[in-house]
Design an enzyme around this catalytic site. Structure first.
Site, PDB file in Angstrom:
ATOM      1  N   GLU A   1       1.101  -1.588  -0.183  1.00 31.83           N
ATOM      2  CA  GLU A   1       0.197   0.170   0.372  1.00 31.83           C
ATOM      3  C   GLU A   1       0.967   1.082   0.343  1.00 31.83           C
ATOM      4  O   GLU A   1       0.763   2.350  -0.892  1.00 31.83           O
ATOM      5  CB  GLU A   1      -1.254  -0.032   1.010  1.00 31.83           C
ATOM      6  CG  GLU A   1      -1.453   1.310   1.063  1.00 31.83           C
ATOM      7  CD  GLU A   1      -2.095   1.505   2.939  1.00 31.83           C
ATOM      8  OE1 GLU A   1      -2.752   2.970   3.184  1.00 31.83           O
ATOM      9  OE2 GLU A   1      -2.078   0.138   3.361  1.00 31.83           O
TER      10      GLU A   1
ATOM     11  N   ASP B   1       0.456   4.059  -2.754  1.00 33.34           N
ATOM     12  CA  ASP B   1       0.533   4.891  -3.141  1.00 33.34           C
ATOM     13  C   ASP B   1       1.127   6.423  -3.350  1.00 33.34           C
ATOM     14  O   ASP B   1       0.737   7.070  -3.909  1.00 33.34           O
ATOM     15  CB  ASP B   1       0.234   5.265  -1.458  1.00 33.34           C
ATOM     16  CG  ASP B   1       0.097   7.173  -1.075  1.00 33.34           C
ATOM     17  OD1 ASP B   1      -1.141   7.383  -1.002  1.00 33.34           O
ATOM     18  OD2 ASP B   1       0.895   7.735  -0.588  1.00 33.34           O
TER      19      ASP B   1
ATOM     20  N   ASP C   1      -7.115   1.083   0.943  1.00 35.05           N
ATOM     21  CA  ASP C   1      -6.197   0.674   0.566  1.00 35.05           C
ATOM     22  C   ASP C   1      -5.580  -0.462  -0.049  1.00 35.05           C
ATOM     23  O   ASP C   1      -4.576  -0.723  -0.471  1.00 35.05           O
ATOM     24  CB  ASP C   1      -5.836   0.256   2.928  1.00 35.05           C
ATOM     25  CG  ASP C   1      -5.266   1.101   3.328  1.00 35.05           C
ATOM     26  OD1 ASP C   1      -5.486   2.814   2.887  1.00 35.05           O
ATOM     27  OD2 ASP C   1      -5.773   0.800   4.740  1.00 35.05           O
TER      28      ASP C   1
ATOM     29  N   GLU D   1      -4.354   0.535  -3.643  1.00 37.10           N
ATOM     30  CA  GLU D   1      -3.127   0.883  -3.442  1.00 37.10           C
ATOM     31  C   GLU D   1      -2.082  -0.095  -3.662  1.00 37.10           C
ATOM     32  O   GLU D   1      -1.115  -0.360  -3.775  1.00 37.10           O
ATOM     33  CB  GLU D   1      -2.497   1.980  -2.688  1.00 37.10           C
ATOM     34  CG  GLU D   1      -3.628   3.155  -2.680  1.00 37.10           C
ATOM     35  CD  GLU D   1      -3.138   4.431  -1.137  1.00 37.10           C
ATOM     36  OE1 GLU D   1      -3.052   5.423  -1.776  1.00 37.10           O
ATOM     37  OE2 GLU D   1      -3.442   4.019  -0.227  1.00 37.10           O
TER      38      GLU D   1
END
Length: 226
Positions: A42, A46, A115, A118
């Site tokens: 994640e 991101d 989440d 990502e």
């Protein structure tokens, strides 16, 4: 832990075939389910999402100010946008969750879904390279990038839906909380949004009523624009 259902089907939905399916499995694994969970992926995803969207906006809007670019990027990468992407992919059907999260409806919780998106981006990067990620993300975001415009404020989904309906002289949407689950400190709200132009209601699920209403409104907007 609930078994993952059909990974090849998910790959087709994502538009990417993993060489190493273990990466996809890890991306779908919440920390409540196993020690090898998706939080590191994640973190990676991101950053990749941010650079890809930043680059796309920079080239798409050569005259936009830094502030406008930042606001547009924030709109595109924020949690409720990622939740809508996750819902379109039906990621909740594939998540690995611990017993507690399963019982409390974690497969619908917007933070877990966002989440996971990502984390999948991070997994795809490790399985391929940045250019493959860029092309895939531009495909995922094609409609949103085509619609977004610079402005002082990026309006939220409820405001956009209200303005859309007012422009057509239609009645405003009706939002109703139809379910609340979980303990007081960790609740999940299910909100129903109804408008006259849609025969069926649309459901939004989130950790607050406001967020659930926003998710439902965004889904209604997408249906109206089809």
């Amino acid at each position: 832990m609930e078994p993952i259902k059909n990974l090849p089907r998910l790959c087709r939905t994502l538009g990417y075939e993993f060489k190493n399916l273990d990466l996809l499995t890890q991306a779908l694994t919440h920390r409540s389910a196993a020690n090898k969970h998706n939080e590191r992926l994640e973190f990676l995803g991101d950053s990749i999402l941010s650079i890809v969207i930043s680059d796309a906006l920079y080239h798409q809007f050569p005259k936009a100010t830094e502030g406008d670019l930042s606001r547009m990027r924030a709109t595109l990468v924020r949690g409720d946008t990622l939740t809508l992407i996750a819902q379109a992919f039906k990621l909740g059907d594939y998540l690995f969750l611990g017993p507690g999260e399963l019982k409390s409806g974690g497969f619908r919780r917007e933070s877990i879904l966002a989440d996971a998106v990502e984390a999948i981006i991070g997994a795809i990067y490790l399985d391929s390279d940045l250019e493959v990620c860029r092309q895939l993300l531009l495909n995922w975001y094609a409609e949103r990038l085509a619609e977004i415009q610079p402005g002082i404020n990026q309006k939220d989904a409820k405001t956009l839906l209200q303005e859309y309906l007012q422009g057509l002289k239609k009645p405003l949407p009706d939002y109703q909380v139809i379910n609340i689950e979980g303990d007081a400190h960790d609740q999940t709200f299910t909100v129903e949004c109804r408008i006259d132009d849609l025969s069926q209601s649309v459901i939004g699920v989130a950790s607050s009523r406001r967020k659930a209403e926003q998710i439902a409104a965004a889904q209604v907007l997408e249906l109206l624009k089809k």
